[in-house]
Design an enzyme around this catalytic site. Structure first.
Site, PDB file in Angstrom:
ATOM      1  N   THR A 127      36.074  16.551 -28.130  1.00  0.00           N
ATOM      2  CA  THR A 127      37.396  16.515 -28.745  1.00  0.00           C
ATOM      3  C   THR A 127      38.441  15.852 -27.844  1.00  0.00           C
ATOM      4  OG1 THR A 127      39.213  17.960 -29.446  1.00  0.00           O
ATOM      5  CG2 THR A 127      37.690  18.886 -27.858  1.00  0.00           C
ATOM      6  N   ASP A 128      39.463  15.283 -28.471  1.00  0.00           N
ATOM      7  CA  ASP A 128      40.588  14.716 -27.702  1.00  0.00           C
ATOM      8  C   ASP A 128      41.390  15.807 -27.003  1.00  0.00           C
ATOM      9  OD1 ASP A 128      41.773  15.826 -29.950  1.00  0.00           O
ATOM     10  OD2 ASP A 128      43.120  14.150 -30.330  1.00  0.00           O
ATOM     11  N   GLU A 129      41.194  17.077 -27.415  1.00  0.00           N
ATOM     12  CA  GLU A 129      41.995  18.163 -26.814  1.00  0.00           C
ATOM     13  C   GLU A 129      41.699  18.339 -25.332  1.00  0.00           C
ATOM     14  OE1 GLU A 129      42.504  21.807 -28.891  1.00  0.00           O
ATOM     15  OE2 GLU A 129      42.697  20.828 -30.824  1.00  0.00           O
ATOM     16  N   TYR A 152      39.689  27.057 -25.701  1.00  0.00           N
ATOM     17  CA  TYR A 152      38.796  26.186 -26.483  1.00  0.00           C
ATOM     18  C   TYR A 152      38.634  24.835 -25.792  1.00  0.00           C
ATOM     19  CZ  TYR A 152      37.637  22.523 -29.825  1.00  0.00           C
ATOM     20  OH  TYR A 152      37.082  21.410 -30.412  1.00  0.00           O
ATOM     21  N   LYS A 156      35.361  23.001 -23.962  1.00  0.00           N
ATOM     22  CA  LYS A 156      34.810  21.702 -24.369  1.00  0.00           C
ATOM     23  C   LYS A 156      34.805  20.738 -23.170  1.00  0.00           C
ATOM     24  CE  LYS A 156      33.690  20.476 -27.994  1.00  0.00           C
ATOM     25  NZ  LYS A 156      32.403  20.586 -28.745  1.00  0.00           N
TER      26      LYS A 156
HETATM   27  P1  NAD Z   1      33.057  24.492 -37.297  1.00  0.00           P
HETATM   28  O1  NAD Z   1      33.650  25.694 -36.614  1.00  0.00           O
HETATM   29  O2  NAD Z   1      33.395  24.222 -38.717  1.00  0.00           O
HETATM   30  O3  NAD Z   1      31.456  24.559 -37.195  1.00  0.00           O
HETATM   31  C1  NAD Z   1      30.793  24.987 -36.048  1.00  0.00           C
HETATM   32  C2  NAD Z   1      29.346  25.294 -36.439  1.00  0.00           C
HETATM   33  O4  NAD Z   1      28.644  25.697 -35.246  1.00  0.00           O
HETATM   34  C3  NAD Z   1      29.209  26.445 -37.439  1.00  0.00           C
HETATM   35  O5  NAD Z   1      28.321  26.089 -38.460  1.00  0.00           O
HETATM   36  C4  NAD Z   1      28.657  27.590 -36.605  1.00  0.00           C
HETATM   37  O6  NAD Z   1      27.844  28.493 -37.346  1.00  0.00           O
HETATM   38  C5  NAD Z   1      27.841  26.834 -35.565  1.00  0.00           C
HETATM   39  N1  NAD Z   1      27.636  27.623 -34.347  1.00  0.00           N
HETATM   40  C6  NAD Z   1      28.570  28.307 -33.635  1.00  0.00           C
HETATM   41  N2  NAD Z   1      27.995  28.942 -32.606  1.00  0.00           N
HETATM   42  C7  NAD Z   1      26.676  28.629 -32.630  1.00  0.00           C
HETATM   43  C8  NAD Z   1      25.561  28.967 -31.814  1.00  0.00           C
HETATM   44  N3  NAD Z   1      25.690  29.758 -30.763  1.00  0.00           N
HETATM   45  N4  NAD Z   1      24.359  28.453 -32.126  1.00  0.00           N
HETATM   46  C9  NAD Z   1      24.186  27.635 -33.208  1.00  0.00           C
HETATM   47  N5  NAD Z   1      25.202  27.308 -34.036  1.00  0.00           N
HETATM   48  C10 NAD Z   1      26.434  27.792 -33.748  1.00  0.00           C
HETATM   49  O7  NAD Z   1      33.446  23.282 -36.354  1.00  0.00           O
HETATM   50  P2  NAD Z   1      33.806  21.779 -36.752  1.00  0.00           P
HETATM   51  O8  NAD Z   1      35.261  21.695 -37.010  1.00  0.00           O
HETATM   52  O9  NAD Z   1      32.841  21.288 -37.744  1.00  0.00           O
HETATM   53  O10 NAD Z   1      33.549  21.065 -35.340  1.00  0.00           O
HETATM   54  C11 NAD Z   1      32.246  20.612 -34.991  1.00  0.00           C
HETATM   55  C12 NAD Z   1      32.272  20.025 -33.605  1.00  0.00           C
HETATM   56  O11 NAD Z   1      33.197  18.950 -33.542  1.00  0.00           O
HETATM   57  C13 NAD Z   1      32.712  21.005 -32.509  1.00  0.00           C
HETATM   58  O12 NAD Z   1      31.935  20.781 -31.373  1.00  0.00           O
HETATM   59  C14 NAD Z   1      34.156  20.645 -32.260  1.00  0.00           C
HETATM   60  O13 NAD Z   1      34.521  20.946 -30.941  1.00  0.00           O
HETATM   61  C15 NAD Z   1      34.134  19.158 -32.505  1.00  0.00           C
HETATM   62  N6  NAD Z   1      35.398  18.566 -32.984  1.00  0.00           N
HETATM   63  C16 NAD Z   1      36.053  19.103 -34.051  1.00  0.00           C
HETATM   64  C17 NAD Z   1      37.199  18.473 -34.538  1.00  0.00           C
HETATM   65  C18 NAD Z   1      37.955  19.009 -35.733  1.00  0.00           C
HETATM   66  O14 NAD Z   1      38.995  18.488 -36.074  1.00  0.00           O
HETATM   67  N7  NAD Z   1      37.459  20.020 -36.445  1.00  0.00           N
HETATM   68  C19 NAD Z   1      37.663  17.310 -33.918  1.00  0.00           C
HETATM   69  C20 NAD Z   1      36.972  16.801 -32.808  1.00  0.00           C
HETATM   70  C21 NAD Z   1      35.830  17.433 -32.365  1.00  0.00           C
HETATM   71  O1  DAU Z   2      42.102  17.409 -31.917  1.00  0.00           O
HETATM   72  C1  DAU Z   2      40.829  17.846 -32.289  1.00  0.00           C
HETATM   73  C2  DAU Z   2      40.861  19.338 -32.542  1.00  0.00           C
HETATM   74  O2  DAU Z   2      41.548  19.534 -33.759  1.00  0.00           O
HETATM   75  C3  DAU Z   2      39.480  19.957 -32.592  1.00  0.00           C
HETATM   76  O3  DAU Z   2      38.880  19.843 -31.345  1.00  0.00           O
HETATM   77  C4  DAU Z   2      39.548  21.436 -32.995  1.00  0.00           C
HETATM   78  O4  DAU Z   2      38.242  21.955 -33.165  1.00  0.00           O
HETATM   79  C5  DAU Z   2      40.296  21.535 -34.303  1.00  0.00           C
HETATM   80  O5  DAU Z   2      40.461  22.902 -34.638  1.00  0.00           O
HETATM   81  C6  DAU Z   2      41.658  20.867 -34.189  1.00  0.00           C
HETATM   82  O6  DAU Z   2      42.535  21.610 -33.302  1.00  0.00           O
HETATM   83  P1  DAU Z   2      44.083  21.855 -33.681  1.00  0.00           P
HETATM   84  O7  DAU Z   2      44.547  23.017 -32.913  1.00  0.00           O
HETATM   85  O8  DAU Z   2      44.862  20.600 -33.578  1.00  0.00           O
HETATM   86  O9  DAU Z   2      43.879  22.177 -35.276  1.00  0.00           O
HETATM   87  P2  DAU Z   2      44.534  23.293 -36.202  1.00  0.00           P
HETATM   88  O10 DAU Z   2      44.077  22.988 -37.589  1.00  0.00           O
HETATM   89  O11 DAU Z   2      44.293  24.664 -35.690  1.00  0.00           O
HETATM   90  O12 DAU Z   2      46.079  22.988 -36.087  1.00  0.00           O
HETATM   91  C7  DAU Z   2      46.617  21.707 -36.403  1.00  0.00           C
HETATM   92  C8  DAU Z   2      48.107  21.751 -36.128  1.00  0.00           C
HETATM   93  O13 DAU Z   2      48.715  22.643 -37.086  1.00  0.00           O
HETATM   94  C9  DAU Z   2      48.478  22.316 -34.762  1.00  0.00           C
HETATM   95  O14 DAU Z   2      49.615  21.629 -34.285  1.00  0.00           O
HETATM   96  C10 DAU Z   2      48.813  23.771 -35.037  1.00  0.00           C
HETATM   97  C11 DAU Z   2      49.406  23.727 -36.437  1.00  0.00           C
HETATM   98  N1  DAU Z   2      49.180  24.938 -37.255  1.00  0.00           N
HETATM   99  C12 DAU Z   2      47.896  25.389 -37.361  1.00  0.00           C
HETATM  100  C13 DAU Z   2      47.609  26.512 -38.129  1.00  0.00           C
HETATM  101  C14 DAU Z   2      46.182  27.037 -38.238  1.00  0.00           C
HETATM  102  C15 DAU Z   2      50.222  25.556 -37.915  1.00  0.00           C
HETATM  103  O15 DAU Z   2      51.398  25.132 -37.829  1.00  0.00           O
HETATM  104  N2  DAU Z   2      49.945  26.665 -38.665  1.00  0.00           N
HETATM  105  C16 DAU Z   2      48.675  27.185 -38.792  1.00  0.00           C
HETATM  106  O16 DAU Z   2      48.502  28.228 -39.474  1.00  0.00           O
END
Ligand code: NAD
Ligand code: DAU
Length: 340
Positions: A127-129, A152, A156
């Site tokens: 992730t970019d985070e 988190y 990562k």
């Molecule tokens: P998500 O939370 O929707 O899915 C995570 C999955 O991992 C789930 O299906 C969960 O059951 C599985 N999991 C968790 N713990 C586990 C374990 N111990 N063993 C096997 N499986 C397990 O997450 P997502 O949003 O789909 O993100 C997927 C990946 O992409 C993550 O690594 C996250 O850091 C990365 N990522 C997410 C975003 C975003 O915007 N959501 C952006 C950039 C990177």
């Molecule tokens: O940048 C990539 C990341 O994006 C991933 O690595 C993470 O897995 C993914 O969860 C996401 O992180 P964020 O913290 O940016 O996503 P989130 O959806 O939790 O929040 C997006 C923005 O919205 C953030 O600025 C917080 C704000 N927010 C979020 C929630 C859940 C609110 O204002 N209200 C809310 O209830």
């Protein structure tokens, strides 16, 4: 036929990736490995499992004997590692599971890879985070120093470093990707966009953190999947590739909330300002020049178009998210697959 392992494939990005890969890689046999935590939902893949298009393995990436047994039984030609604890707010409440899954779980996979298939490609989805927070200007480059602010993102960052160290020390064929915020179908409704869409549909308050001016760079999940395929095919081992939204998709949260309400014809009075997230990163923006120049990838789906289709998906799939909001989805695996 290539055997391709997708960890975390029952989650949001993993399940969309599986669908995308099935469309674009006819010679792949996909094996989804997932523990089905609260974030994993087999309903995301039910049609594919029923049609025999993918194989599902319920397993814990942090359990070394279990993972070793799987790698000993099946040789994977390629692995995409999505499995993680992914929600920042949960990591603030309790960080331990994030270290276990994201750091230990990644290391367990690296150990299995080293022992069984050290030459096979491993794509670590990060992730970019990990870069921390930006001020009003600038973009993250692959060379930007790591400066994570939440448990988190710290977990990562730690996992990224373990992957890169395994390439240097053991010669593993691994690549790290760092992507901005994804959105699209099947996103768990604790995340900002699906939470705001589903709350608006139920006339519930939209809890906007702080002043609502935090900026995220939004990328449609299919664009992320396309980038991961390119990295899996042609990315260079030991390299990091940033993946991100275009400039037009760098938008403050308040504006995204207003766009969602407008599309659903709901009043802005549903927006409720709530206390800010601790150490809330102010702005993310990615420079994706490297992946663009090396692998020819760039985002294709404009945010306005992607948000519209995502909202339509949530309108058309009310049963999917209502099952999550009531907790009914947690029984799905037990009812349909346990004992098979
Ligand atoms: P998500 O939370 O929707 O899915 C995570 C999955 O991992 C789930 O299906 C969960 O059951 C599985 N999991 C968790 N713990 C586990 C374990 N111990 N063993 C096997 N499986 C397990 O997450 P997502 O949003 O789909 O993100 C997927 C990946 O992409 C993550 O690594 C996250 O850091 C990365 N990522 C997410 C975003 C975003 O915007 N959501 C952006 C950039 C990177
Ligand atoms: O940048 C990539 C990341 O994006 C991933 O690595 C993470 O897995 C993914 O969860 C996401 O992180 P964020 O913290 O940016 O996503 P989130 O959806 O939790 O929040 C997006 C923005 O919205 C953030 O600025 C917080 C704000 N927010 C979020 C929630 C859940 C609110 O204002 N209200 C809310 O209830």
């Amino acid at each position: 036929m290539k055997n391709v392992l997708v960890t975390g494939g029952a989650g949001f990005i993993g399940s969309n990736f599986v669908r995308y890969a099935l469309k674009h890689r006819a010679d792949w046999k996909l094996h989804v490995l997932d523990l089905l935590t609260y974030a994993g939902n087999l309903e995301n893949l039910a049609d594919l499992i029923q049609a025999g298009q993918i194989q599902f393995i319920k397993a814990d990436i942090a359990d070394q004997p279990q993972i070793d047994a799987i790698f000993a039984q099946q040789r994977f030609d390629l692995t995409f590692h999505f499995a993680a604890e992914s929600h920042v707010d949960r990591s603030i409440l309790s960080a331990t599971e994030f270290v276990r899954t994201n750091v230990l779980g990644t290391q367990v996979l690296l150990n299995a890879l080293q022992a069984h298939t050290p030459k096979q490609r491993f794509v670590h989805v990060s992730t970019d985070e990990v870069y921390g927070s930006l001020g009003p200007t600038g973009r993250f480059l692959e060379t930007t120093p790591l400066d994570p602010t939440s448990p988190y993102s710290a977990s990562k960052a730690a996992s990224d470093l373990m992957v890169l160290a395994a390439v240097k020390t053991h010669g593993l064929n691994a690549v790290v990707t760092r992507c901005t915020n994804n959105y699209g179908p099947y996103q768990f409704p604790e995340k900002f966009i699906p939470l705001f869409i589903t709350n608006a549909l139920e006339d519930l308050a939209l809890p906007l953190y702080g002043d609502g001016m935090n900026v995220r760079s939004w990328l449609h999940v299919d664009d992320h999947a396309a980038a991961l395929l390119a990295v899996g095919d042609r990315g260079r081992a030991g390299e990091v590739y940033n993946i991100g939204g275009a400039e037009e998709s760098e938008i403050p949260n308040l504006i995204v909330a207003q766009q969602i309400l407008k599309a659903l014809k709901k009043p802005e009075s549903l927006i409720k300002r709530v206390a800010d997230r601790p150490a809330h990163d102010r702005r993310y923006a990615i420079d994706y020049t490297k992946i663009n120049q090396e692998l020819g990838w760039s985002p294709r789906i404009a945010f306005a178009q992607g948000l519209e289709s995502t909202i339509r998906w949530f309108l058309d799939n009310k049963g999917w998210w209502r099952n999550i909001k009531t907790g009914e989805y947690l029984k799905y695996y037990e009812r349909n697959y346990q004992g098979r």
